[in-house]
Motif scaffolding. Sequence first.
Motif, mmCIF file in Angstrom:
data_model
loop_
_atom_site.group_PDB
_atom_site.id
_atom_site.type_symbol
_atom_site.label_atom_id
_atom_site.label_comp_id
_atom_site.label_asym_id
_atom_site.label_seq_id
_atom_site.Cartn_x
_atom_site.Cartn_y
_atom_site.Cartn_z
ATOM 1 N N PHE A 109 0.848 -1.200 0.000
ATOM 2 C CA PHE A 109 0.000 0.000 0.000
ATOM 3 C C PHE A 109 0.873 1.236 0.000
ATOM 4 C CE2 PHE A 109 -2.798 2.907 2.787
ATOM 5 C CZ PHE A 109 -3.374 3.509 1.668
ATOM 6 N N LEU A 110 0.653 2.088 -0.995
ATOM 7 C CA LEU A 110 1.346 3.366 -1.095
ATOM 8 C C LEU A 110 0.302 4.458 -0.895
ATOM 9 C CD1 LEU A 110 3.373 2.553 -4.350
ATOM 10 C CD2 LEU A 110 4.159 2.310 -1.990
ATOM 11 N N PRO A 111 0.093 4.923 0.343
ATOM 12 C CA PRO A 111 -0.950 5.921 0.602
ATOM 13 C C PRO A 111 -0.646 7.249 -0.064
ATOM 14 C CG PRO A 111 0.377 5.567 2.562
ATOM 15 C CD PRO A 111 0.819 4.549 1.571
ATOM 16 N N GLN A 112 -1.714 7.945 -0.457
ATOM 17 C CA GLN A 112 -1.535 9.245 -1.101
ATOM 18 C C GLN A 112 -1.152 10.309 -0.094
ATOM 19 O OE1 GLN A 112 -4.205 10.287 -4.325
ATOM 20 N NE2 GLN A 112 -4.507 12.312 -3.421
ATOM 21 N N ASP A 113 -1.696 10.210 1.120
ATOM 22 C CA ASP A 113 -1.386 11.175 2.161
ATOM 23 C C ASP A 113 -1.789 10.573 3.511
ATOM 24 O OD1 ASP A 113 -4.212 11.430 2.287
ATOM 25 O OD2 ASP A 113 -4.167 13.120 0.886
#
Length: 301
Positions: free
Chosen positions: A36-40
């Motif tokens: 998971f690469l969260p946006q913010d």
Amino acid sequence: MSWRDSLPTVRGKLLADEPLAPFTWFRVGGPADLLFLPQDEDDLADFLRGLDTSVPVTVLGVGSNTLVRDGGVEGVVIRLAGRAFGTIEPRGNNRIYAGAAALDAQVAREAGKAGIAGLEFYRGVPGSIGGAAMMNAGCYGAETKDVLVEAYAVTRAGERVTVSNAQMGFSYRRSAKAAQGGLIFTGALFEGTADDPAAVEARMAEITARRETTQPIREKTGGSTFKNPPGQSSWKLVDAAGWRGKPFGGAMFSPLHANFLINTGEATAADLEGLGEAVRADVKAKTGIELEWEIKRIGRP
């Protein structure tokens, strides 16, 4: 029905069975069940609130001091990256904020430009601020505990928390608070002292020159492999046991610095960890001293 079939909606990226080797300095290791690469920070918090609590969560920074095992990592691996987590911002009164993904060396440089002394040591730490908070990163006589005001994190339940320096429970290469688990550091506030930017830059240049001549910084390495035992230097123990520059599969302890484990080109994670364990056993047999891993090893064998 798998937990992957009922994931929260995100604005960032969810990548199934994503190889993790490209995200680590060793360039080895298996895939994450889910990356998971969260946006913010909001995206991160919302995801954690909606994720099944039985699913393991592992945080991966820039992978400079991490060994991902060949079997990959169970559950969700979260990697904070991009502008939202990489901000570096002077805040006045000799304070500077840095996001968890900000590189330690860049934080040192930006502090210097702002005339803030005391963070020069970060110029020699190969990692990011999230990892620095997790393990009280330091070098050349200074540590994160000396400059941290407070750290910011999101809990496994998706709640935002602020942790003071005292609450971090810092000791040598360890934060007791971080060791309890359940916190994903998203940023930190630091405080130094006022100084001339040129003087700060000169001290950082000395650190850079020293590091380039004493450490294999251009190799596939994970930084310091073992913590220094009380009153001892790990590199001296590894060297005295005869392991400096001795091949072990595709792994080796660097001829330049005997506490730096390197991938000579074709190593597996098993080669690297196997060499580390062989050296630990040999040093224990010869000296009675038990070396403790500083490199974080994660995942399935």
